[in-house]
Structures are given as C-alpha cells and as structure tokens.
Design an enzyme around this catalytic site. Structure first.
Site, PDB file in Angstrom:
ATOM      1  N   SER A 132     -47.604  14.627 -59.318  1.00  0.00           N
ATOM      2  CA  SER A 132     -47.572  14.707 -60.779  1.00  0.00           C
ATOM      3  C   SER A 132     -47.712  16.144 -61.261  1.00  0.00           C
ATOM      4  O   SER A 132     -47.319  16.476 -62.378  1.00  0.00           O
ATOM      5  CB  SER A 132     -48.718  13.871 -61.376  1.00  0.00           C
ATOM      6  N   ILE A 157     -38.433  12.491 -50.600  1.00  0.00           N
ATOM      7  CA  ILE A 157     -37.107  12.986 -50.947  1.00  0.00           C
ATOM      8  C   ILE A 157     -36.053  11.897 -50.699  1.00  0.00           C
ATOM      9  O   ILE A 157     -35.749  11.551 -49.544  1.00  0.00           O
ATOM     10  CB  ILE A 157     -36.769  14.288 -50.168  1.00  0.00           C
ATOM     11  N   THR A 158     -35.517  11.393 -51.791  1.00  0.00           N
ATOM     12  CA  THR A 158     -34.504  10.326 -51.731  1.00  0.00           C
ATOM     13  C   THR A 158     -33.226  10.846 -51.075  1.00  0.00           C
ATOM     14  O   THR A 158     -32.772  11.941 -51.399  1.00  0.00           O
ATOM     15  CB  THR A 158     -34.198   9.841 -53.174  1.00  0.00           C
ATOM     16  N   ASP A 239     -36.119  15.195 -67.327  1.00  0.00           N
ATOM     17  CA  ASP A 239     -35.912  14.529 -68.623  1.00  0.00           C
ATOM     18  C   ASP A 239     -34.687  13.617 -68.530  1.00  0.00           C
ATOM     19  O   ASP A 239     -34.718  12.456 -68.948  1.00  0.00           O
ATOM     20  CB  ASP A 239     -35.696  15.561 -69.745  1.00  0.00           C
ATOM     21  N   GLY A 241     -33.271  12.626 -65.705  1.00  0.00           N
ATOM     22  CA  GLY A 241     -33.509  11.665 -64.630  1.00  0.00           C
ATOM     23  C   GLY A 241     -34.274  10.445 -65.122  1.00  0.00           C
ATOM     24  O   GLY A 241     -34.048   9.322 -64.668  1.00  0.00           O
ATOM     25  N   GLN A 278     -41.616 -25.532 -73.010  1.00  0.00           N
ATOM     26  CA  GLN A 278     -41.846 -24.367 -73.871  1.00  0.00           C
ATOM     27  C   GLN A 278     -42.443 -23.183 -73.086  1.00  0.00           C
ATOM     28  O   GLN A 278     -42.132 -22.020 -73.380  1.00  0.00           O
ATOM     29  CB  GLN A 278     -42.786 -24.760 -75.011  1.00  0.00           C
ATOM     30  N   GLY A 338     -41.344 -20.376 -59.143  1.00  0.00           N
ATOM     31  CA  GLY A 338     -42.407 -21.077 -58.413  1.00  0.00           C
ATOM     32  C   GLY A 338     -42.477 -20.604 -56.968  1.00  0.00           C
ATOM     33  O   GLY A 338     -42.187 -19.440 -56.665  1.00  0.00           O
ATOM     34  N   GLU A 362     -40.118   9.876 -60.465  1.00  0.00           N
ATOM     35  CA  GLU A 362     -39.602  10.676 -61.604  1.00  0.00           C
ATOM     36  C   GLU A 362     -40.614  10.746 -62.749  1.00  0.00           C
ATOM     37  O   GLU A 362     -40.268  10.777 -63.921  1.00  0.00           O
ATOM     38  CB  GLU A 362     -38.208  10.208 -62.031  1.00  0.00           C
ATOM     39  N   GLU A 366     -48.259   7.304 -66.367  1.00  0.00           N
ATOM     40  CA  GLU A 366     -49.317   8.121 -66.973  1.00  0.00           C
ATOM     41  C   GLU A 366     -48.760   9.479 -67.412  1.00  0.00           C
ATOM     42  O   GLU A 366     -49.109   9.990 -68.479  1.00  0.00           O
ATOM     43  CB  GLU A 366     -50.473   8.302 -65.963  1.00  0.00           C
TER      44      GLU A 366
HETATM   45  N1  COS Z   1     -38.070  20.974 -70.794  1.00  0.00           N
HETATM   46  C1  COS Z   1     -38.096  22.331 -70.789  1.00  0.00           C
HETATM   47  N2  COS Z   1     -39.202  23.050 -70.538  1.00  0.00           N
HETATM   48  C2  COS Z   1     -40.328  22.362 -70.305  1.00  0.00           C
HETATM   49  C3  COS Z   1     -40.379  20.956 -70.320  1.00  0.00           C
HETATM   50  C4  COS Z   1     -39.193  20.269 -70.576  1.00  0.00           C
HETATM   51  N3  COS Z   1     -39.160  18.933 -70.600  1.00  0.00           N
HETATM   52  N4  COS Z   1     -41.636  20.552 -70.048  1.00  0.00           N
HETATM   53  C5  COS Z   1     -42.357  21.673 -69.886  1.00  0.00           C
HETATM   54  N5  COS Z   1     -41.567  22.776 -70.049  1.00  0.00           N
HETATM   55  C6  COS Z   1     -41.955  24.169 -69.994  1.00  0.00           C
HETATM   56  C7  COS Z   1     -43.074  24.445 -70.981  1.00  0.00           C
HETATM   57  O1  COS Z   1     -42.558  24.744 -72.252  1.00  0.00           O
HETATM   58  C8  COS Z   1     -43.769  25.645 -70.362  1.00  0.00           C
HETATM   59  O2  COS Z   1     -43.048  26.797 -70.679  1.00  0.00           O
HETATM   60  P1  COS Z   1     -43.808  28.193 -71.061  1.00  0.00           P
HETATM   61  O3  COS Z   1     -44.613  28.527 -69.837  1.00  0.00           O
HETATM   62  O4  COS Z   1     -42.701  29.136 -71.334  1.00  0.00           O
HETATM   63  O5  COS Z   1     -44.670  27.876 -72.231  1.00  0.00           O
HETATM   64  C9  COS Z   1     -43.612  25.385 -68.852  1.00  0.00           C
HETATM   65  O6  COS Z   1     -42.516  24.473 -68.721  1.00  0.00           O
HETATM   66  C10 COS Z   1     -44.851  24.770 -68.244  1.00  0.00           C
HETATM   67  O7  COS Z   1     -45.111  23.591 -68.985  1.00  0.00           O
HETATM   68  P2  COS Z   1     -46.546  22.888 -69.029  1.00  0.00           P
HETATM   69  O8  COS Z   1     -47.579  23.938 -69.219  1.00  0.00           O
HETATM   70  O9  COS Z   1     -46.471  21.771 -69.992  1.00  0.00           O
HETATM   71  O10 COS Z   1     -46.654  22.359 -67.534  1.00  0.00           O
HETATM   72  P3  COS Z   1     -47.712  21.394 -66.867  1.00  0.00           P
HETATM   73  O11 COS Z   1     -48.015  21.915 -65.520  1.00  0.00           O
HETATM   74  O12 COS Z   1     -48.853  21.149 -67.796  1.00  0.00           O
HETATM   75  O13 COS Z   1     -46.882  20.046 -66.618  1.00  0.00           O
HETATM   76  C11 COS Z   1     -45.988  17.870 -67.003  1.00  0.00           C
HETATM   77  C12 COS Z   1     -46.377  19.246 -67.587  1.00  0.00           C
HETATM   78  C13 COS Z   1     -47.217  17.053 -66.672  1.00  0.00           C
HETATM   79  C14 COS Z   1     -45.188  17.184 -68.082  1.00  0.00           C
HETATM   80  C15 COS Z   1     -45.137  18.064 -65.740  1.00  0.00           C
HETATM   81  O14 COS Z   1     -45.875  18.626 -64.697  1.00  0.00           O
HETATM   82  C16 COS Z   1     -44.505  16.789 -65.230  1.00  0.00           C
HETATM   83  O15 COS Z   1     -43.521  16.304 -65.770  1.00  0.00           O
HETATM   84  N6  COS Z   1     -45.063  16.203 -64.111  1.00  0.00           N
HETATM   85  C17 COS Z   1     -44.473  15.090 -63.444  1.00  0.00           C
HETATM   86  C18 COS Z   1     -43.542  15.558 -62.399  1.00  0.00           C
HETATM   87  C19 COS Z   1     -42.642  14.463 -61.900  1.00  0.00           C
HETATM   88  O16 COS Z   1     -42.012  13.776 -62.680  1.00  0.00           O
HETATM   89  N7  COS Z   1     -42.573  14.336 -60.585  1.00  0.00           N
HETATM   90  C20 COS Z   1     -41.728  13.384 -59.973  1.00  0.00           C
HETATM   91  C21 COS Z   1     -40.699  14.150 -59.212  1.00  0.00           C
HETATM   92  S1  COS Z   1     -39.306  13.208 -58.799  1.00  0.00           S
HETATM   93  S2  COS Z   1     -39.927  11.836 -57.583  1.00  0.00           S
END
Ligand code: COS
Length: 378
Positions: A132, A157-158, A239, A241, A278, A338, A362, A366
């Site tokens: 995460s 890694i898929t 986003d 994905g 129902q 069932g 992805e 949470e």
């Molecule tokens: N699009 C563009 N930029 C983004 C963004 C997005 N959706 N989300 C964050 N950023 C940018 C932020 O604006 C920030 O930029 P600046 O440093 O210039 O301000 C930078 O990325 C870091 O963002 P942030 O501080 O919010 O990072 P965090 O470490 O707090 O992480 C979350 C934010 C939790 C949202 C992120 O780590 C996340 O999505 N985690 C899940 C990962 C995931 O989905 N893993 C599965 C992999 S595939 S199986």
C-alpha cells in the site's frame, strides 16, 4: 455523462461479449484447472484489439476510449476473471507507455503489446515490504556511465512469467516518493528472474510471481518519463487501472447474478421454484440494483478519464464500491445455490474466490477510501 453508448463503444462491447460467450465462459473452469490462459486466447484478444482498447490507432491500438475499455473488461471478466486481469494489466502497461514514452519506446512496446507480439505487459511496482506504501520501495536503479543498473525484488507481479515487457519502478535517489523513477524492462534482460509463483485462492489461471533483479543492466533510454517522476506515473496509471478492476468486479458479479437467477428459477423446494420465495427475490433485487450502481460509477470514472478531466477520486469510488458489492453479490448468489454452490460443479464458487482479490489489488479498499477522503477533505 452520456448514458447512451456510441457505435464504437457498442461494437467493442459486443465483440468482447461474443468472445467471452464463445471462448471464455465455457472454458474458464478448465483454464483454472490447467492454471494458465492458453496463448491462443491472448493472441485472439490482441487481434480483436482488446489488449489495446484505449491506445492510438497509430500504434495498432483500437483507439476506442476508456468507456469502451471498461465495457470490454466487464464482458471479458464475465467470461473469465483470470483472462480479464491479464487484459487489464496489459492495457494499463500499454497506456502508461503511450502516455509517457518516447516515439521509439512507443514504437517498440506499445505496438508490441497491441499486436500481441509481446504477449502481455507486467506492472512491477509492489515489493514485499512496499504494498500500500509504494513510496517506501527499496529496489534501486544506479546510473553507471550510459547504463542503468537495477537491483532489488518485486512482488505480486501479474503475468510475469510470460509478459514481454515490464514497467518497473526503482529508486534513483534518496528516500520518499520523489526519488522514484520508471523503467521499461524487456523480459529477456540479463539478471531478471521470475521467482516464486503464488499459490492463490482465486484467479488461478492468471500467474502472479515475484521478481528478482540482480544487477540488471539497461540502456539509458530504458527510463520512462522524467527522472524522479516515477511515483506520479505509477499513481496516474493506477487511477486508470482502478477503473479496469472495478469493471472486472462488475463482470464477475454479472456472471454470478445470471447464474443465481437461472438456478433460482430451476430449483424446486416446497413444491415451487425457489425464485418464488421473497427471501430469494430480495437477494436478486438488491444484487441487481447494486450491480447497476457499480457499473454506472465505473462508467462515470471512465467517461471523465476519456474527457481528459480529473478522475482519481471517481476511479477510487468506482473501485471500492464495485469490488465490495461484487463480493457481496457473489456471496449471495452462492447462498441461492445452497449446498451445490459450495461444490466445484457450479461456477459460483470460482466467482467467490476470483472476486475476492479485487478488494486488495491495485489498491486495497482502505487505500481507495484514503484517496476519496483526501479528495473530499482537500
Ligand atoms: N495522480 C498524480 N499524482 C499523484 C496522484 C495521482 N493520482 N496521487 C498522488 N500523486 C502525487 C502527489 O500529488 C504528490 O506529488 P508532490 O510530491 O509533487 O506533492 C506525490 O504524488 C506523492 O503523493 P502522496 O504524498 O499523496 O503519496 P503517499 O505516499 O501519501 O501515497 C497513496 C498516497 C496512499 C494514495 C498511494 O501510496 C497509493 O495509491 N497506494 C496504493 C498503491 C497501490 O495501489 N498498490 C497496488 C499496486 S498494483 S497490485
């Protein structure tokens, strides 16, 4: 948002639907038993344009847009969730290279993925200690003259064992999200090893592996986008994905609901069809309502993406809602079946297992809630 589909969207959806009905639904149980998606299936997906739905025609993509992509994912997932995740990751990899790549990178990799020449794409972001929180990754890329030297390991890694190219993230400077860059790593890179295959609860026809990178040497032009710009590239790719995974969940839930309804009509207890009770009707009514709401959220996020608007929050909302409701719908439909639903004689038990991970990969539910709350509170 226009709720009417245009001709292209309808055509892509119908193409995917026909393919799923003919080649996936009847074979998904076998793919699971054999623990692989036959290469011909992936080749056929490529030839139908389904591995590059939202990729410009210039690079052999279908150029049909994000809404058509979501519709196609729903159909393919209805037929086989494992095939759908392979398709989802390949489309995501193609799109990220199409968006950030140089002409030469697009020519080689985007065209290679769209035509099926590279078979599939892999997305190598997560690590054992960085799921995460990808900003804490430890894999490094060090510049040595005009070469990059990559060291580290990736997890979950898929398609790693057959993908032709990996989009891979590594740390190029100090700690934090700003020190991360993106690389394009061909599968035949020396020192790249596909290690452990996960023995998963569901999606068993899709492979999920760990990777080790043992001093992998890459040319200078393996860098995708800007040095240090990798974290944002990963977030933007995720986003998009998340729309794909929301759509996948809708597809699996559609299959579950169709099968639950058919079973409820067929199955007789107390002298009548159980669909006349129902208790069963309410499960079907709630499931159908929630499924339609989930599809609308997914299509809204896709439509914003297609219009070039911001869509992170809407993609997260679509993913968390669709995946959680899909889990519930699959579980309810197993209940409708069932005792038979608890056996391998019916596909519903596979749907329950397949859909579970959509709340995890992805971005967990949470994490989606974190993304939504941050956007609302900003
Ligand atoms: N699009 C563009 N930029 C983004 C963004 C997005 N959706 N989300 C964050 N950023 C940018 C932020 O604006 C920030 O930029 P600046 O440093 O210039 O301000 C930078 O990325 C870091 O963002 P942030 O501080 O919010 O990072 P965090 O470490 O707090 O992480 C979350 C934010 C939790 C949202 C992120 O780590 C996340 O999505 N985690 C899940 C990962 C995931 O989905 N893993 C599965 C992999 S595939 S199986």
């Amino acid at each position: 948002m226009d709720l009417e589909l245009d001709d292209t969207q309808r055509m892509v959806r119908d193409t995917a639907r026909a393919f799923a009905d003919k080649h996936l639904s009847p074979n998904a149980a076998r793919f699971e038993r054999e623990e692989k998606i036959p290469r011909e299936v992936l080749a056929e997906l490529a030839s139908l344009g389904l591995l590059a739905v939202n990729i410009p025609a210039e690079y052999d993509g279908a150029e049909a847009g994000a809404v058509a992509y979501a519709l196609a994912m729903m159909e393919i997932a209805r037929g086989c969730a494992s095939t759908a995740v392979t398709m989802a990751v390949t489309n995501m990899v193609g799109e990220v290279i199409a968006k950030f790549g140089t002409d030469a990178q697009k020519e080689r990799y985007v065209r290679g993925l769209a035509t099926g020449q590279l078979v599939a794409g892999s997305f190598a972001l997560s690590e054992a200690e960085a799921g995460s929180d990808p900003g804490s990754m430890r894999t490094t890329a060090e510049k040595k003259g005009d070469r990059w030297l990559i060291r580290g390991a990736k997890q979950w890694i898929t398609s790693a064992d057959f993908a032709g190219v990996f989009v891979l993230w590594a740390r190029t400077s100090g700690p934090g999200t700003a020190g991360i860059s993106t690389f394009l790593v061909p599968a035949d890179t020396q020192g790249l090893r596909v290690s452990k295959h996960e023995d998963k609860m569901g999606l068993r026809a899709s492979s999920t592996c760990a990777l080790t990178l043992d001093d992998c040497e890459l040319p200078e032009d393996a860098l995708l986008g800007e040095l240090g710009g990798g974290f944002k590239i990963a977030m933007m790719a995720l986003d998009g994905g998340r729309i794909g995974i929301g759509a996948q969940a809708c597809g699996v839930a559609t299959a579950a609901l169709d099968e639950g309804v058919a079973y409820a009509r067929d199955r007789k207890q107390f002298g009548k069809s159980i669909a006349d009770f129902q208790a069963i009707q309410w499960m079907i009514a709630d499931s159908r309502t929630e499924l339609d709401a989930a599809k609308l959220l997914v299509l809204r996020a896709a439509s914003l993406k297609q219009a070039g608007a911001l869509f992170s929050r809407e993609a997260a909302m679509a993913k968390v809602y669709a995946t959680e409701k899909a889990g519930l719908i699959c579980d309810r439909m197993l209940q409708v079946h069932g005792g038979y639903g608890y056996t391998r004689d019916f596909a519903i038990e596979r749907h329950v297992r397949d859909v579970r991970v959509s709340r995890i990969y992805e971005g967990t539910s949470e994490i989606q809630r974190t993304v939504i709350a941050r956007a609302v509170l900003r």
